[in-house]
Design a protein around this motif. Structure first.
Motif, PDB file in Angstrom:
ATOM      1  N   LEU A   1       0.865  -1.192   0.000  1.00  0.00           N
ATOM      2  CA  LEU A   1       0.000   0.000   0.000  1.00  0.00           C
ATOM      3  C   LEU A   1       0.895   1.234   0.000  1.00  0.00           C
ATOM      4  CD1 LEU A   1      -2.637  -0.793   2.793  1.00  0.00           C
ATOM      5  CD2 LEU A   1      -3.160  -0.269   0.409  1.00  0.00           C
ATOM      6  N   PRO A   2       0.454   2.332  -0.634  1.00  0.00           N
ATOM      7  CA  PRO A   2       1.273   3.546  -0.549  1.00  0.00           C
ATOM      8  C   PRO A   2       1.300   4.081   0.885  1.00  0.00           C
ATOM      9  CG  PRO A   2      -0.772   3.958  -1.761  1.00  0.00           C
ATOM     10  CD  PRO A   2      -0.757   2.503  -1.435  1.00  0.00           C
ATOM     11  N   ALA A   3       2.449   4.635   1.273  1.00  0.00           N
ATOM     12  CA  ALA A   3       2.572   5.161   2.638  1.00  0.00           C
ATOM     13  C   ALA A   3       3.284   6.510   2.606  1.00  0.00           C
ATOM     14  CB  ALA A   3       3.349   4.176   3.501  1.00  0.00           C
ATOM     15  N   VAL A   4       2.952   7.373   3.571  1.00  0.00           N
ATOM     16  CA  VAL A   4       3.622   8.674   3.666  1.00  0.00           C
ATOM     17  C   VAL A   4       4.162   8.878   5.078  1.00  0.00           C
ATOM     18  CG1 VAL A   4       2.398   9.908   1.834  1.00  0.00           C
ATOM     19  CG2 VAL A   4       1.398   9.837   4.109  1.00  0.00           C
ATOM     20  N   LEU A   5       5.304   9.575   5.133  1.00  0.00           N
ATOM     21  CA  LEU A   5       5.964   9.855   6.404  1.00  0.00           C
ATOM     22  C   LEU A   5       5.844  11.340   6.709  1.00  0.00           C
ATOM     23  CD1 LEU A   5       7.938   8.796   8.665  1.00  0.00           C
ATOM     24  CD2 LEU A   5       9.811   9.449   7.143  1.00  0.00           C
ATOM     25  N   GLU A   6       5.694  11.665   7.977  1.00  0.00           N
ATOM     26  CA  GLU A   6       5.616  13.072   8.379  1.00  0.00           C
ATOM     27  C   GLU A   6       6.231  13.226   9.758  1.00  0.00           C
ATOM     28  OE1 GLU A   6       5.639  16.403   7.980  1.00  0.00           O
ATOM     29  OE2 GLU A   6       4.154  15.974   6.421  1.00  0.00           O
ATOM     30  N   ASN A   7       6.722  14.414  10.032  1.00  0.00           N
ATOM     31  CA  ASN A   7       7.200  14.756  11.364  1.00  0.00           C
ATOM     32  C   ASN A   7       5.987  14.856  12.304  1.00  0.00           C
ATOM     33  OD1 ASN A   7       7.241  17.500  12.992  1.00  0.00           O
ATOM     34  ND2 ASN A   7       9.265  16.584  13.130  1.00  0.00           N
ATOM     35  N   ASP A   8       6.128  14.429  13.558  1.00  0.00           N
ATOM     36  CA  ASP A   8       4.947  14.349  14.434  1.00  0.00           C
ATOM     37  C   ASP A   8       4.284  15.705  14.719  1.00  0.00           C
ATOM     38  OD1 ASP A   8       7.018  15.178  16.058  1.00  0.00           O
ATOM     39  OD2 ASP A   8       6.637  13.726  17.659  1.00  0.00           O
ATOM     40  N   ALA A   9       5.092  16.762  14.864  1.00  0.00           N
ATOM     41  CA  ALA A   9       4.495  18.079  15.146  1.00  0.00           C
ATOM     42  C   ALA A   9       3.752  18.605  13.911  1.00  0.00           C
ATOM     43  CB  ALA A   9       5.564  19.070  15.587  1.00  0.00           C
TER      44      ALA A   9
END
Ligand code: ZN
Length: 328
Positions: free
Chosen positions: A105-113
């Motif tokens: 599945l496609p996934a995206v990463l982000e900084n928590d704030a």
């Protein structure tokens, strides 16, 4: 109507939270498990995968269109690599590639704030606004900036490090190794450190005259927390009140600088320390107004976050929905 669903994961140093939500952001299922960092990277990743599997099982076949995951510390968001997560003790981990391979599945990463800022923007306190500053004040201070409905990333995807704006160049040492960052002046740890130092000084000066804060610590200031400083301040303890007034005055100077720089529509403050309510907001807004131009402070709401611990997971659902085409 589309049955598209998304999974949002908030990977923190102590817990991993996950939700399954529909495209409108309604949470259909949620799970929370301990991170257990001490068991090592492989085991933590296995726990993240296990949690995602649980959430996937709650959705119909093919309904989940993507996974959004946020984590603390610097990341290469474009490549989906966690560069450094000090509280997880991770370095250069291609987490998104691992997720996509495991779940197809496609996934995206982000900084928590940033994720929390986006959550408050889409579903929380800043709903309907497009220019906002989000700050989370807890053990440390983090933030996210949204301009014209878009997160501000910068060249290294590292913009929005509001916690490390230097307010006092010769001030206390910060976790980042520099001095006088707002995190070293107004975070939960900074408040506890400052109150502890003042308590010990007072105790040395007049050992017989113990105040309320000293009593709350049971005579052991070493274990003092920002929450206890807040409790003592609520009951009118002068030392606790002066520590908070000073700390949040500095926070207000930081807000004022941000207002002059970005002219936001709203400022949202979340994190455990924001639960102090008026004890934080009053001195912070006063100092903000003394720092920034009056016309930019006029009718500028400075409000508590609405989503609490769910801001990260909800933000990741919104970001996954925005960045991953539903394919339906
Ligand atoms: Zn710093």
């Amino acid at each position: 109507m589309s049955a598209a669903k998304y999974i949002g994961i908030d990977l923190g140093g102590t817990k991993i939270a996950g939700i399954l939500a529909d495209a409108g952001g309604e949470v259909l299922h949620q799970e929370k498990i301990p991170t257990r960092t001490e068991e090592g990277q492989e085991k933590v990743i296995a726990r993240v995968f296990g949690l995602i599997r649980t959430l996937l099982a709650m959705a119909g076949t093919g309904e989940v269109k993507g996974i959004g995951l946020c984590s603390p510390g610097p990341s290469d968001l474009k490549a989906g690599i966690i560069i450094e997560a000090p509280n997880l003790k991770w370095k250069d981990l291609p987490l998104i590639a691992l997720l996509e391979e495991e779940f197809n599945l496609p996934a995206v990463l982000e900084n928590d704030a940033n994720a929390a800022a986006y959550g408050e923007y889409v579903y929380g306190a800043a709903r309907g606004r497009k220019d906002l500053i989000y700050l989370t004040v807890s053990t440390g201070i983090g933030g996210g900036i949204i301009i014209n409905g878009k997160l501000v990333y910068g060249r290294n995807y590292s913009a929005g490090e509001v916690g490390h704006m230097v307010i006092l160049p010769d001030g206390p040492l910060c976790g980042c190794g520099r001095r006088g960052c707002i995190e070293a002046l107004a975070s939960g740890s900074a408040i506890a450190r400052e109150a502890k130092a003042l308590l010990l000084k007072e105790h040395q000066r007049a050992p017989g005259q113990v105040g309320l804060l000293w009593e709350i610590t049971g005579g052991d200031p070493e274990r003092l927390t920002a929450k206890e400083v807040g409790e003592a301040a609520t009951q009118g303890d002068p030392l606790a009140l002066s520590v908070l007034e000073k700390a949040f005055g500095y926070l207000g100077v930081a807000l004022g600088n941000l207002v002059n720089l970005l002219n936001p529509e709203i400022i949202v403050i979340g994190g455990g320390v924001a639960a102090l309510g008026p004890l934080l907001f009053r001195p912070a807004v006063r100092a903000m107004e003394a720092t920034a131009f009056a016309h930019m402070c006029r009718d500028l709401p400075v409000v508590p976050a609405l989503l609490g611990g769910e801001a990260g997971t909800k933000g990741m659902v919104a970001l996954a929905r925005q960045k991953i085409p539903a394919g339906v």
